[in-house]
Design a protein around this motif. Structure first.
Motif, PDB file in Angstrom:
ATOM      1  N   PHE A  68      -1.668   6.364   2.119  1.00 25.75           N
ATOM      2  CA  PHE A  68      -0.454   6.901   2.734  1.00 25.75           C
ATOM      3  C   PHE A  68       0.490   7.374   1.633  1.00 25.75           C
ATOM      4  CE2 PHE A  68      -2.198   3.817   5.695  1.00 25.75           C
ATOM      5  CZ  PHE A  68      -2.150   4.496   6.900  1.00 25.75           C
ATOM      6  N   VAL A 111       2.674   5.818   8.743  1.00 30.78           N
ATOM      7  CA  VAL A 111       2.125   4.461   8.692  1.00 30.78           C
ATOM      8  C   VAL A 111       2.130   3.798  10.066  1.00 30.78           C
ATOM      9  CG1 VAL A 111       2.392   2.158   7.706  1.00 30.78           C
ATOM     10  CG2 VAL A 111       2.728   4.178   6.262  1.00 30.78           C
ATOM     11  N   THR A 119      -1.425  11.722   6.829  1.00 32.23           N
ATOM     12  CA  THR A 119      -0.050  12.209   6.944  1.00 32.23           C
ATOM     13  C   THR A 119       0.173  12.590   8.407  1.00 32.23           C
ATOM     14  OG1 THR A 119       1.593  13.724   6.021  1.00 32.23           O
ATOM     15  CG2 THR A 119      -0.616  14.623   6.413  1.00 32.23           C
TER      16      THR A 119
END
Length: 604
Positions: free
Chosen positions: A183, A189, A138
């Protein structure tokens, strides 16, 4: 202190003689010897001989340290060199085999470490026997005013960590572990892909990298729950760092007894539509407790490309061993990974390798795989010497004695059961012709005998004449499957001219009562036209052709159908040469998809 020094000096020089009047000269010599001895000591207690011995020992220790360090560095250099050419988009099992941690391409042999996020957990993972590290990515301070474009290792709801993705990669790349990054949002990402590209360019990642995100809504999840934007997730990977294995999944909720719905055909189709054009390998994460009940649709998705695999995962509730064995028995060992916790994983491995166990075959599965399993755990007793579908034996059951002769014999193949009824028991499925010389054999009896002889290498093809008998037969099949007495291929066909309307009724009845079968379509005309109802089903479909055209040109219209459907031909019903031309054309396309050509010379 003085007392300890005196005692030490006494032990070193030996006991002294007491002086007397007649021994002054001896006492003087003794005193001189003690004085010379004390002058030869170093640091007050080491002799020259002691120093020599210590020096030799230190030298040997240094020599050993230098040698070990040299061997380690050379080994590390050689290890890195051996992995230097391994693609980040390469096959995970290939990597593990090349690394020497597993002996063959079998997903059951791979082991996982979950949530290796913090430095403490990461270090545990790196020193463990786990082969693949799974971690969550994250952004630091994600969703707050303090959010920074720095990927960190944390699982929601955590948004801070003592470990960044940069640090995590540096530590993991010094090992021989595989990588899976999860994710939970799209925000991290792009930054993570940039970092992966930089690491790969500078020092080389040299191992498979899996990228996971839940991009679709799955079983028991309400519509308002957000998923990662799948379109953008895939776009970013293609733009920034495409040499990976994709792991696109469904958001799943499972909480019995209320929330136990499984995967649907629509879920599989939506996923396929999203990833069908990507160039990467794809492994689909599926919930282990829902996989058997959804296998009809999951197996359809798996069959769409040899690039596809499955990764079974579990939540807090451990899966059943029987469910795991079902998947194991109906898939290639190299196409399913088992991300399952202990002690269930060890119990599953032990059960999978148990000698003589009954294979839990999916009745809607491939007949040829049933007879020739690619799972090395199994020792199925098929006596068909070559895996050639064209030479498969077909036998029409006409009564109890003929059925028992096949079930107790050494041969195997496909049992053909023509389902009929008589006026004495209308609506009861019977074996056609079985009551002519003895008591009629019911379909229920046939299924009971098949259940008692699970090791007999025979599939069963039910050719049914009426809608009433179809429903009754499907209910019997459902009952046998519920009792775990139907682990063999089942084919179903209607022995009537199939119009669009009755084909729809046929398919809907199967879906409603027992969908775990192969559907057989009787095609009377040329060129064959598969009804639209059959083109959208998740079951295997076999086309039974009653005629072939003259010449190879007429057969070319079948090439696309050969990649989607099994074919059944009776070689006595076709023009000279057409039969051999069709077989040759089918062989040329063998390997593109897992479909077969069955030929029936004498079905009795």
């Amino acid at each position: 202190m003085a007392g300890r020094e005196d005692n030490q000096r006494h032990e070193e020089t030996g006991p002294e003689e007491m002086p007397n009047s007649s021994g002054l000269q001896s006492n003087s010599q003794s005193y001189g010897a003690r004085q010379r001895s004390q002058q030869d000591l170093y640091l007050g207690f080491l002799t020259k001989q002691h120093l020599i011995m210590i020096s030799v020992a230190v030298g040997l220790v240094l020599l050993i340290v230098i040698s070990v360090t040299t061997v380690f560095l050379i080994g590390k250099s050689d290890s890195s060199a051996s992995l230097s050419s391994f693609s980040t988009g390469g096959d995970m099992l290939d990597f593990l085999v090349e690394s020497g941690v597993i002996s063959k391409q079998d997903g059951l042999l791979a082991s996982w470490f979950h949530r290796a996020n913090s430095k403490e957990e990461m270090n545990k993972a790196l020193t463990s026997d786990s082969m693949i590290l799974e971690a969550d990515v994250t952004l630091e301070g994600y969703g707050t005013a303090n959010e920074k474009p720095i990927p960190i290792m944390a699982h929601p709801p955590n948004i801070y960590s003592d470990n960044t993705l940069d640090q995590w990669l540096d530590a993991v790349l010094a090992s021989r572990k595989g990588i899976k990054l999860d994710f939970k949002s799209l925000a991290s990402v792009g930054h993570s892909l940039d970092l992966l590209r930089m690491k790969n360019s500078s020092s080389g990642i040299n191992r498979p990298v899996w990228l996971n995100a839940d991009i679709l809504r799955g079983p028991n999840v309400p519509e308002f729950m957000p998923q990662v934007n799948g379109t953008r997730f895939l776009e970013l990977i293609q733009e920034k760092f495409q040499d990976v294995t994709l792991s696109p999944g469904w958001m799943v909720a499972y909480s019995p007894p209320l929330f136990t719905q499984t995967y649907t055909r629509r879920m599989m189709e939506d996923m396929y539509d999203m990833i069908k054009d990507v160039p990467q390998k794809v492994t689909f994460p599926v919930h282990a407790l829902l996989v058997q009940s959804g296998w009809q649709h999951i197996s359809w998705l798996l069959s769409q490309s040899p690039r596809f695999s499955l990764t079974l995962w579990q939540g807090s509730i451990h899966p059943n061993i029987s469910d795991l064995l079902f998947v194991r028995d109906n898939s290639h060992p190299g196409r399913v990974y088992y991300d399952i916790y202990e002690p269930t994983l060890s119990a599953f491995k032990q059960s999978a390798r148990q000698q003589g166990r009954v294979r839990r075959f999916y009745p809607g599965g491939d007949l040829m795989n049933f007879l020739f399993p690619y799972n090395s755990d199994l020792d199925f007793m098929s006596t068909v010497t070559q895996p050639n579908s064209e030479e498969l034996r077909w036998f029409t059951v006409r009564g109890l004695s003929s059925l028992m002769a096949q079930l107790t014999g050494a041969a195997g193949g496909m049992l053909v059961v023509q389902v009929a009824s008589d006026s004495g028991r209308p609506g009861v499925p019977l074996v056609k012709g079985s009551g002519e010389s003895s008591e009629a054999l019911t379909l229920k009896d046939v299924l009971l005998l098949l259940g008692q002889r699970a090791e007999a290498p025979w599939g069963v093809h039910l050719r049914i004449r009426t809608q009433q008998l179809l429903e009754a037969s499907l209910k019997l099949l459902h009952s046998a499957y519920s009792r775990e007495e139907l682990y063999r291929p089942v084919w179903i066909s209607m022995e009537v001219v199939q119009s669009t309307d009755n084909t729809k009724e046929f398919v809907s009845t199967v879906e409603r009562l027992f969908p775990y079968v192969t559907l057989v379509h009787q095609e009377q005309n040329w060129p064959p036209e598969v009804p639209a109802t059959l083109t959208g089903v998740s079951q295997r479909v076999a086309i039974h052709l009653n005629t072939l055209p003259y010449g190879l040109k007429g057969l070319l219209s079948l090439t696309k159908m050969m990649d989607r459907y099994d074919f059944i031909l009776e070689d006595t019903k076709h023009p000279a040469g057409a039969f051999s031309d069709f077989k040759r054309l089918k062989r040329e396309r063998r390997g593109r998809r897992n479909t077969n050509l069955y030929t029936i010379s004498d079905p009795s």
